[in-house]
Motif scaffolding. Structure first.
Motif, mmCIF file in Angstrom:
data_model
loop_
_atom_site.group_PDB
_atom_site.id
_atom_site.type_symbol
_atom_site.label_atom_id
_atom_site.label_comp_id
_atom_site.label_asym_id
_atom_site.label_seq_id
_atom_site.Cartn_x
_atom_site.Cartn_y
_atom_site.Cartn_z
ATOM 1 N N LEU A 1 0.831 -1.207 0.000
ATOM 2 C CA LEU A 1 0.000 0.000 0.000
ATOM 3 C C LEU A 1 0.864 1.256 0.000
ATOM 4 C CD1 LEU A 1 -3.037 -0.683 2.278
ATOM 5 C CD2 LEU A 1 -2.915 -0.506 -0.174
ATOM 6 N N LEU A 2 1.941 1.241 0.772
ATOM 7 C CA LEU A 2 2.770 2.437 0.847
ATOM 8 C C LEU A 2 3.612 2.610 -0.408
ATOM 9 C CD1 LEU A 2 3.915 2.532 4.544
ATOM 10 C CD2 LEU A 2 2.117 3.786 3.409
ATOM 11 N N LEU A 3 3.784 1.552 -1.161
ATOM 12 C CA LEU A 3 4.557 1.667 -2.398
ATOM 13 C C LEU A 3 3.723 2.286 -3.512
ATOM 14 C CD1 LEU A 3 7.441 0.941 -2.998
ATOM 15 C CD2 LEU A 3 6.672 -1.140 -4.081
ATOM 16 N N VAL A 4 2.399 2.290 -3.365
ATOM 17 C CA VAL A 4 1.565 2.741 -4.482
ATOM 18 C C VAL A 4 1.778 4.223 -4.807
ATOM 19 C CG1 VAL A 4 -0.803 3.124 -5.193
ATOM 20 C CG2 VAL A 4 -0.139 0.927 -4.305
ATOM 21 N N PRO A 5 1.725 5.151 -3.827
ATOM 22 C CA PRO A 5 1.915 6.563 -4.211
ATOM 23 C C PRO A 5 3.263 6.853 -4.866
ATOM 24 C CG PRO A 5 1.034 6.402 -1.997
ATOM 25 C CD PRO A 5 1.388 5.021 -2.404
ATOM 26 N N PRO A 6 4.384 6.383 -4.290
ATOM 27 C CA PRO A 6 5.638 6.626 -4.996
ATOM 28 C C PRO A 6 5.673 5.962 -6.367
ATOM 29 C CG PRO A 6 6.067 5.646 -2.850
ATOM 30 C CD PRO A 6 4.609 5.724 -2.994
ATOM 31 N N LEU A 7 4.971 4.843 -6.497
ATOM 32 C CA LEU A 7 4.988 4.144 -7.784
ATOM 33 C C LEU A 7 4.275 4.970 -8.845
ATOM 34 C CD1 LEU A 7 5.355 1.822 -9.684
ATOM 35 C CD2 LEU A 7 3.410 0.702 -8.657
ATOM 36 N N VAL A 8 3.139 5.569 -8.462
ATOM 37 C CA VAL A 8 2.412 6.388 -9.434
ATOM 38 C C VAL A 8 3.285 7.566 -9.858
ATOM 39 C CG1 VAL A 8 0.399 7.807 -9.784
ATOM 40 C CG2 VAL A 8 0.207 5.714 -8.493
ATOM 41 N N TRP A 9 3.944 8.171 -8.868
ATOM 42 C CA TRP A 9 4.849 9.278 -9.190
ATOM 43 C C TRP A 9 5.963 8.800 -10.111
ATOM 44 C CZ3 TRP A 9 10.008 9.139 -7.598
ATOM 45 C CH2 TRP A 9 10.752 10.268 -7.932
ATOM 46 N N PHE A 10 6.557 7.647 -9.749
ATOM 47 C CA PHE A 10 7.671 7.099 -10.526
ATOM 48 C C PHE A 10 7.233 6.847 -11.956
ATOM 49 C CE2 PHE A 10 9.747 3.161 -11.997
ATOM 50 C CZ PHE A 10 11.043 3.612 -12.036
ATOM 51 N N GLU A 11 6.035 6.288 -12.102
ATOM 52 C CA GLU A 11 5.571 5.986 -13.451
ATOM 53 C C GLU A 11 5.415 7.258 -14.274
ATOM 54 O OE1 GLU A 11 1.727 4.176 -13.823
ATOM 55 O OE2 GLU A 11 2.258 3.654 -15.877
ATOM 56 N N ARG A 12 4.772 8.271 -13.667
ATOM 57 C CA ARG A 12 4.533 9.484 -14.454
ATOM 58 C C ARG A 12 5.839 10.196 -14.783
ATOM 59 N NH1 ARG A 12 0.199 12.737 -11.242
ATOM 60 N NH2 ARG A 12 0.723 14.255 -12.813
ATOM 61 N N ARG A 13 6.761 10.186 -13.829
ATOM 62 C CA ARG A 13 8.030 10.864 -14.049
ATOM 63 C C ARG A 13 8.844 10.140 -15.119
ATOM 64 N NH1 ARG A 13 10.490 15.458 -13.106
ATOM 65 N NH2 ARG A 13 12.414 15.452 -11.923
#
Ligand code: SF4
Ligand code: SF4
Lengths: 155, 463
Positions: free
Chosen positions: B42-54
Motif C-alpha cells: 500500500l505504501l509503495l503505491v503513491p511513490p509508484l504512481v509518481w515514478f511511473e509518471r516521471r
C-alpha cells in the motif's frame, strides 16, 4: 517471397519491440525539452505586441503629451486620456500639455498596436510583457502609474 | 511472564516450538507479520504512481510531475487528497451492492497475495505467511480473483462502455491465465516444490537443503549445504536461466501474461480511452475510483514480486557467495534489499513497456494469447518435463526440434505470407529515425517576476 524471406520478415517483427524499447530508453536519458515556464522563459519576438508601456526621455520627462491621438486611433475604444497643462513648477513632459490621467482597459484592448502607430512622440509602445491575467475586472484597467517606465535615478 | 521472555518468543521462536500456554504470542505475531506486506504494497503505491509518471515523462522528453515536494514526489499525495475530496456519486440505476463491492474486490487479492511472498528464509519473520505448503496454488487462486472486481464493476455500472470493458477484461484474463499458469507449473516442475519458500531455496546455490529427518508435517527443516553447483562458480541458479532456453521462455511467458493480468499497456484494452471512455471504471468517482487505481498499482507490485520470486531468485543475490541470511542485521537487510530491488526493476519494466508499445487490437490480443502464448507455454512445459526425465540434452534437442518445426509451420501459413508481403516496417522505421527531437534555446530569468523591460530577453537573443 521465399520461405527464408518470410522468416526474415518474422524475425524483424520480433525485433521491432526491442528496437522500440531501446529508443524509449535512450530518450529517457536525453535532455528534456520542456520549458519550465515561471523559472525559464522562452524569448518572444521583437515585434511581440503585449502590454503597453509609457516611455520617458533620458532626462526623466514623460514622452506622452496628452494629445489623445492614440485614443482616437484605438478601434476598441480602450484608451482614456485626460490632459493637463504643464507649468513651470510642475513640468512633466516637454510639450505644452501632459497626460494627467491615462488608462487602458486591457479587457477591451485587442493588442492591435494602432495606438503605437498613431502616437507622434513614440510615448506608447507595446512590449512583450504578457502575464496579464487577473481575477478582478477592475484591476484590468491599467493606469498611467502602472504602465509608466520608472523614472531614472537622480544624479 | 516478563518482557524479555515474551520478546524472545515473539522474535525468534518458530511456531511449532512456541510453548502451548503462549499460543497467543504466535497469533499476535501472525497479525503483525501479515501487516508488513500489506503496508509495503500500500505504501509503495503513491511513490509508484509518481515514478511511473516521471519516468514516462523522461521517456517522452518531458519533465513529469516535479513541482510538489522534492522532484515532485508528493504529487501523488496531493492527487489522492483531491480524489478523496470529490463528491462520491452513485448513479441511480446501478446495482448498488455489486457497485460498492467491486473496487474492494479489486484491491483485496493484491494485498492477500503479497502475504506468501518471502523476503527472508526465516520461518519466524520471513514472510507474511512464511510456511504455506501450497503457496503457488494460493497465488494462482487469489490472483485470478481480481478479475471479478473488474467484471462486477462493468456489470453493475449499467453503462455499455463499462460493460464492454469488464467483458474484455474477463476474456483477456482468462486467456492469459492459462499461459501464466503453465509458466508457473514449469517453475513447480523445475523446483519440485509448491511452497514459495522452497522455490526460492531451489534458486540459491549455497542454500539450506531440506532435512528430511527433521521435517514435520507443519515445519520443513533445513540444514546448511550446497544444493546446486553455482554456475561459472559464482552465479545462483535462478529459474530464468535453468535448462537454458526453457526457463527463459517460461519467464518471458510469465512476464507477458503479467502485463495482461494487470491490464497494463500494451494489453490495457479494458480501459482503452479511445474506444471505451474509461472502461470498467467509467461510472466511478472519488474514493471508489481511487480504490480501483490503488488496486491496479498494488497488483503491479505484487505480480512483479511474484515474477521476482519464481524466476529471478526471490531474496537471493545474483552472486552465490554474497548470499547471507543468518540472524544478524546484514543477514536481514541483504535479502530484503534484494527482493525490493527486483520488484523495483519489475516496475521499471512495466513503465518502460508502457512508454514503448502501443495498445494492440482486441482480436490480435486474443489470437496472441491462444495461438501464441498458450501453445508456446505448453511446448516449453513438455520440454522441461523431458529434460527432467531424460536429461538436459534430450530436452534441448526436443526444444530445438519443436521450435524449428513451429517456425517453419508459422512461416508457411497463408496469413504470414499475406502479412510479410504487405509489411511496411522498413519505411516506418526510416521515418522515425530521421525525425529530430524539438529543441529551443532557453533564457533564464528570476523566479516568477516578469522582466522590467520585456524586450531584454529577445534583444539578448538578437545580439
Ligand atoms: S493596442 Fe489597439 S486596441 Fe489596444 S489600446 Fe492600442 S489601439 Fe486600442
Ligand atoms: S500616448 Fe502618444 S498618442 Fe497617446 S496621448 Fe500620449 S502622446 Fe498622444
Amino acid at each position: 517471397m521465399s520461405l527464408w524471406d518470410d522468416i526474415k520478415a518474422l524475425a524483424e517483427e520480433v525485433k521491432a519491440p526491442l528496437t522500440g524499447l531501446s529508443i524509449t530508453d535512450s530518450y529517457s536519458r536525453q535532455p528534456r525539452v520542456t520549458i519550465q515556464y515561471p523559472d525559464v522563459r522562452r524569448p518572444l519576438s521583437r515585434r511581440a505586441r503585449w502590454r503597453h508601456v509609457l516611455n520617458r526621455y533620458e532626462n526623466g520627462l514623460e514622452k506622452c503629451i496628452g494629445c489623445s491621438l492614440c485614443a482616437g486611433a484605438c478601434p476598441a475604444n480602450a484608451i482614456y486620456v485626460k490632459a493637463a497643462e504643464n507649468t513651470a513648477e510642475n513640468r512633466v513632459s516637454p510639450g505644452e500639455r501632459y497626460a494627467e490621467q491615462y488608462e487602458i482597459n486591457m479587457i477591451r484592448c485587442i493588442f492591435c498596436g494602432y495606438c503605437e502607430e498613431a502616437c507622434p512622440t513614440q510615448a506608447i509602445q507595446l512590449k512583450d510583457i504578457y502575464e496579464l491575467a487577473d481575477d478582478e475586472r477592475k484591476d484590468l484597467i491599467y493606469t498611467k502609474e502602472m504602465m509608466l517606465t520608472p523614472a531614472p535615478e537622480e544624479e | 511472564m516478563d518482557f524479555s521472555q515474551f520478546s524472545h518468543i515473539f522474535w525468534s521462536v518458530p511456531t511449532n516450538e512456541v510453548p502451548a500456554a503462549d499460543w497467543w504470542i504466535d497469533v499476535l505475531r501472525a497479525f503483525v507479520r501479515i501487516l508488513v506486506p500489506v503496508f509495503f504494497v500500500l505504501l509503495l503505491v503513491p511513490p509508484l504512481v509518481w515514478f511511473e509518471r516521471r519516468l514516462l515523462g523522461f521517456m517522452q522528453q518531458r519533465q513529469g510531475p516535479n513541482r510538489v515536494g522534492p522532484e515532485g514526489i508528493v504529487q501523488t499525495i496531493a492527487d489522492g487528497v483531491k480524489l478523496l475530496m470529490k463528491e462520491d456519486i452513485i448513479p441511480s440505476n446501478v446495482d448498488r451492492t455489486l457497485y460498492v463491492l467491486a473496487p474492494i474486490i479489486m484491491l483485496i487479492p493484491a494485498l492477500v497475495t503479497a502475504g506468501v511472498l518471502p523476503w527472508h528464509p526465516s520461518l519466524v519473520w520471513g514472510a507474511g505467511a512464511p510456511n504455506v505448503d501450497i503457496g503457488v496454488l494460493y497465488l494462482l487462486a487469489w490472483s485470478s480473483l481480481a478479475v471479478y472486481g473488474v467484471v462486477m464493476a462493468g456489470w453493475a455500472s449499467n453503462n455499455k462502455y463499462a460493460l464492454l470493458g469488464g467483458l474484455r477484461s474477463s476474456a483477456q484474463m482468462i486467456s492469459y491465465e492459462l499461459g501464466m499458469g503453465i509458466a508457473v507449473v514449469t517453475v513447480v516442475l523445475i523446483s519440485g516444490a509448491l511452497s514459495v519458500r522452497d522455490i526460492v531455496f531451489d534458486q540459491s546455490a549455497y542454500g539450506w537443503i531440506k532435512d528430511a529427518a527433521h521435517t514435520t508435517a507443519h515445519h520443513a527443516a533445513y540444514t546448511w549445504g550446497i544444493v546446486h553447483k553455482p554456475w561459472l562458480g559464482f552465479l545462483n541458479p535462478w529459474h530464468v536461466a535453468q535448462f537454458f532456453p526453457m526457463g527463459f521462455v517460461a519467464a518471458f511467458i510469465y512476464v507477458v501474461a503479467m502485463l495482461a493480468e494487470t491490464n497494463r499497456s500494451p494489453f490495457d484494452l479494458p480501459e482503452a480511452e479511445t474506444e471505451l471512455v474509461a472502461g470498467y471504471h467509467t461510472e466511478y468517482t472519488s474514493m471508489k475510483f481511487a480504490m480501483f487505481f490503488m488496486g491496479e498499482y498494488a497488483n503491479m507490485v505484487v505480480v512483479s514480486a511474484i515474477a521476482a520470486t519464481l524466476f529471478f531468485g526471490g531474496w537471493t543475490t545474483p552472486i552465490a557467495q554474497l548470499d547471507q541470511w543468518d540472524n544478524t542485521a546484514v543477514g536481514w537487510i541483504i535479502p530484503a534489499a534484494m527482493i525490493s530491488a527486483k520488484i523495483g526493476l519489475g516496475l521499471y519494466f512495466f513503465v518502460w513497456i508502457r512508454a514503448t508499445l502501443p495498445r494492440i487490437r482486441y482480436d490480435m490480443l486474443m489470437s496472441f494469447g491462444w495461438k501464441g502464448i498458450f501453445p508456446i507455454a505448453l511446448g516449453n512445459l513438455f520440454c522441461v518435463a523431458v529434460s527432467l526425465t531424460a536429461g538436459y540434452w534430450a530436452g534441448l534437442a526436443v526444444w530445438i526440434v519443436l521450435a524449428v518445426g513451429a517456425l517453419l509451420i508459422v512461416a508457411n501459413l497463408d496469413s504470414t505470407k499475406r502479412f510479410t508481403e504487405k509489411t511496411r516496417r522498413r519505411s516506418v522505421l526510416g521515418l522515425y529515425a530521421s525525425a529530430q527531437p524539438f529543441q529551443m534555446p532557453l533564457v533564464k530569468t528570476s523566479n516568477g517576476a516578469p522582466p522590467v523591460d520585456g524586450r531584454t530577453a529577445a534583444e539578448e537573443l538578437v545580439k
